[in-house]
Design a protein around this motif. Structure first.
Motif, mmCIF file in Angstrom:
data_model
loop_
_atom_site.group_PDB
_atom_site.id
_atom_site.type_symbol
_atom_site.label_atom_id
_atom_site.label_comp_id
_atom_site.label_asym_id
_atom_site.label_seq_id
_atom_site.Cartn_x
_atom_site.Cartn_y
_atom_site.Cartn_z
ATOM 1 N N GLN A 100 0.756 -1.183 0.080
ATOM 2 C CA GLN A 100 -0.141 -0.131 0.071
ATOM 3 C C GLN A 100 0.851 1.421 0.203
ATOM 4 O O GLN A 100 0.513 2.265 -0.658
ATOM 5 N N TYR A 101 1.847 1.318 0.702
ATOM 6 C CA TYR A 101 2.544 2.634 1.058
ATOM 7 C C TYR A 101 3.998 2.958 0.325
ATOM 8 O O TYR A 101 4.631 3.714 0.118
ATOM 9 N N ASN A 102 4.371 1.577 -0.068
ATOM 10 C CA ASN A 102 5.896 1.633 -0.831
ATOM 11 C C ASN A 102 5.430 1.232 -2.330
ATOM 12 O O ASN A 102 6.216 2.056 -3.217
ATOM 13 N N LYS A 158 2.521 1.403 -3.584
ATOM 14 C CA LYS A 158 1.534 2.059 -4.085
ATOM 15 C C LYS A 158 0.399 1.053 -4.809
ATOM 16 O O LYS A 158 -0.269 1.581 -5.821
ATOM 17 N N SER A 159 0.284 0.132 -4.550
ATOM 18 C CA SER A 159 -0.445 -0.999 -5.082
ATOM 19 C C SER A 159 -1.833 -1.278 -3.947
ATOM 20 O O SER A 159 -1.548 -2.271 -3.265
ATOM 21 N N GLU A 160 -2.733 -0.574 -4.489
ATOM 22 C CA GLU A 160 -3.882 -0.794 -3.496
ATOM 23 C C GLU A 160 -4.575 -2.222 -3.753
ATOM 24 O O GLU A 160 -4.840 -2.934 -2.923
#
Length: 481
Positions: free
Chosen positions: A386-388, A390-392
């Protein structure tokens, strides 16, 4: 006696070969290393139990010369401290019989079976030979040292030993230790008056005030119960008793680290690593300490009270130190799941995303993961996606995987919250996005809020009428009602 008949009699013996200590359940090389360290550092009248288990480990490694040598040491140690009682020899003679059987020395095997029978004959004159605390106690310690999946069985063994010898210091220490570990392993939280290990640890210390390791466990349990000041008293007493005992130092360092006494924890751990350089546990704890210092530095940096360039350099140095010790720890303890998770997260801090990805993939391939470990891996992997990355989509996949695993844990709850936030954000961002309502429905379904889940899936189906997944979940929820 034929080999078949002999095998039948061997299976009736009460020793390591019949206690269900399976090779597939233990990290054998690591257990061997630990046992050698215990022989070097532990001062106890019961070293015979360590030699006895080590003999069994050597059998697993098919090294029968060393197996016999360790049984010789076990017998020697036992005879010098037994005070006329032969009960402690039963497991040793049983192990001898099995080792000679595997060496195809059937006569010698028979000889040791006869020795076991002779001990039992003498015991029958004074007690029931089926209720021997020495056998139950040694079995309990062996199970405790072999693998955590045996903790419940170890607890049963210590209970049986204490039924026959309620004031025995060794079995009380064992019982208190296994109950403490079970409570920690199962993440049991209870008030003081209902905390079983608290009472047991106190009793064990009363019976054996010299047991510094049990004293440290009591200190840690008091810290868990938010009685840190009282716990510190036991920690300091234990440290004064045995300042160079590695098994004590690991718990002292853990107490200090959790109390925010990071520098004190580092000093203790450096002493411990000096004594046992190949301890995966100590290196992991060092990594955790450097991580704590790094997080504190980041907090100060964000507040703007220090020179940013200096602070950034110090933070990077602490990240590298943490990575070094996590990696070192895994060199010596290759199956330490939580150390892999900590290492992957520290790679994230160092912007080594490829290393983090590989580490997460590596631990997910492990075959002996507990449900709680799986939940923690998926939560941290989901965070990384999610944060590194950026893949929801991938983050959602990992959070959902965690929620589908039975049992509850702190990380499962975190996944639930993370998934709900993602779902609510999707719905707010685009009210026509069916996947947002479906995701929210999934969370409510996990939370067993059927009415809310049905409402969300109905909204999702309105937006995407032909989606089989949404329809299937909706039907399942309505049928359950």
């Amino acid at each position: 006696m034929t080999a078949t008949t002999l095998k039948t009699r061997l299976l009736q013996l009460n020793c390591h070969f019949t206690w269900g200590l399976l090779e597939k359940d233990g990290e054998i090389d690591e257990i061997e290393e630990r046992l050698h360290n215990q022989l070097e550092f532990l001062v106890s009248e019961n070293k015979y139990m360590v030699y006895n288990l080590l003999a069994y480990v050597k059998h697993i490694q098919r090294d029968y010369t060393e197996s016999i040598a360790n049984l010789d040491e076990a017998e020697r140690n036992c005879l010098s401290t037994s005070n006329g009682s032969n009960c402690k020899l039963l497991a040793i003679y049983g192990n001898y019989a099995w080792v000679h059987y595997y060496l195809n020395q059937l006569e010698k095997s028979q000889l040791y079976i006869d020795k076991v029978n002779n001990v039992y004959k003498k015991l029958k004159q004074t007690k029931d030979p089926n209720d021997i605390p020495e056998i139950y106690g040694e079995q309990g310690w062996s199970l405790l040292k072999f693998n955590r999946i045996y903790y419940e069985k170890a607890k049963d063994c210590f209970e049986k030993a204490l039924k026959e010898a309620p004031e025995d210091p060794e079995w009380n220490s064992g019982y208190a230790t296994v109950v403490y570990r079970l409570e920690s392993f199962q993440n049991i939280k209870c008030p003081d008056q209902k905390c079983e290990s608290l009472k047991l640890l106190k009793k064990a210390i009363e019976l054996n005030p010299k047991d510094s390791v049990v004293k440290a466990l009591l200190g840690l349990r008091l810290q868990d119960l938010r009685r840190t000041k009282e716990g510190l008293k036991y920690i300091e007493e234990a440290l004064e008793q045995t300042p160079n005992l590695p098994y004590l130092l690991r718990y002292v360092a853990k107490f200090y680290r959790r109390a925010g006494m990071i520098d004190e924890a580092l000093d203790v751990l450096k002493t411990a690593v000096g004594l046992i350089p190949n301890s995966g546990f100590h290196h992991h704890q060092l990594g955790l300490c450097y991580r704590s210092k790094m997080l504190e530095k980041k907090k100060i940096a964000n507040s703007g009270y220090q020179n940013k360039r200096t602070n950034s350099r110090e933070i990077q140095e602490l990240i590298q130190k943490a990575i070094f010790h996590f990696e070192m720890g895994l060199e010596f303890k290759k199956t330490h799941v939580y150390a892999y998770i900590d290492l992957a997260n520290m790679y994230r801090e160092a912007n080594k995303c490829k290393n983090a990805e590989e580490t997460f993939q590596n631990i997910l391939s492990f075959t002996k993961l507990t449900d709680e470990e799986k939940q923690q891996i998926h939560f941290n992997y989901g965070n990384f996606e999610q944060y590194n990355n950026k893949s929801e989509k991938e983050a959602i996949r990992h959070y959902k995987e965690a929620l589908l695993i039975p049992g509850t844990s702190r990380d499962k709850n975190k996944c639930e919250n993370a998934l709900k936030k993602l779902a609510e954000r999707k719905v707010t961002r685009d009210p026509t996005d069916a996947s947002g309502f479906s995701l929210l429905g999934f969370v409510y379904k996990i939370q067993q809020k059927s009415a809310d889940a049905i409402e969300c899936y109905e909204k999702a189906l309105k937006l995407d009428p032909y989606n089989e997944e949404y329809l299937s979940n909706l039907c399942e929820l309505k049928l359950a009602i």
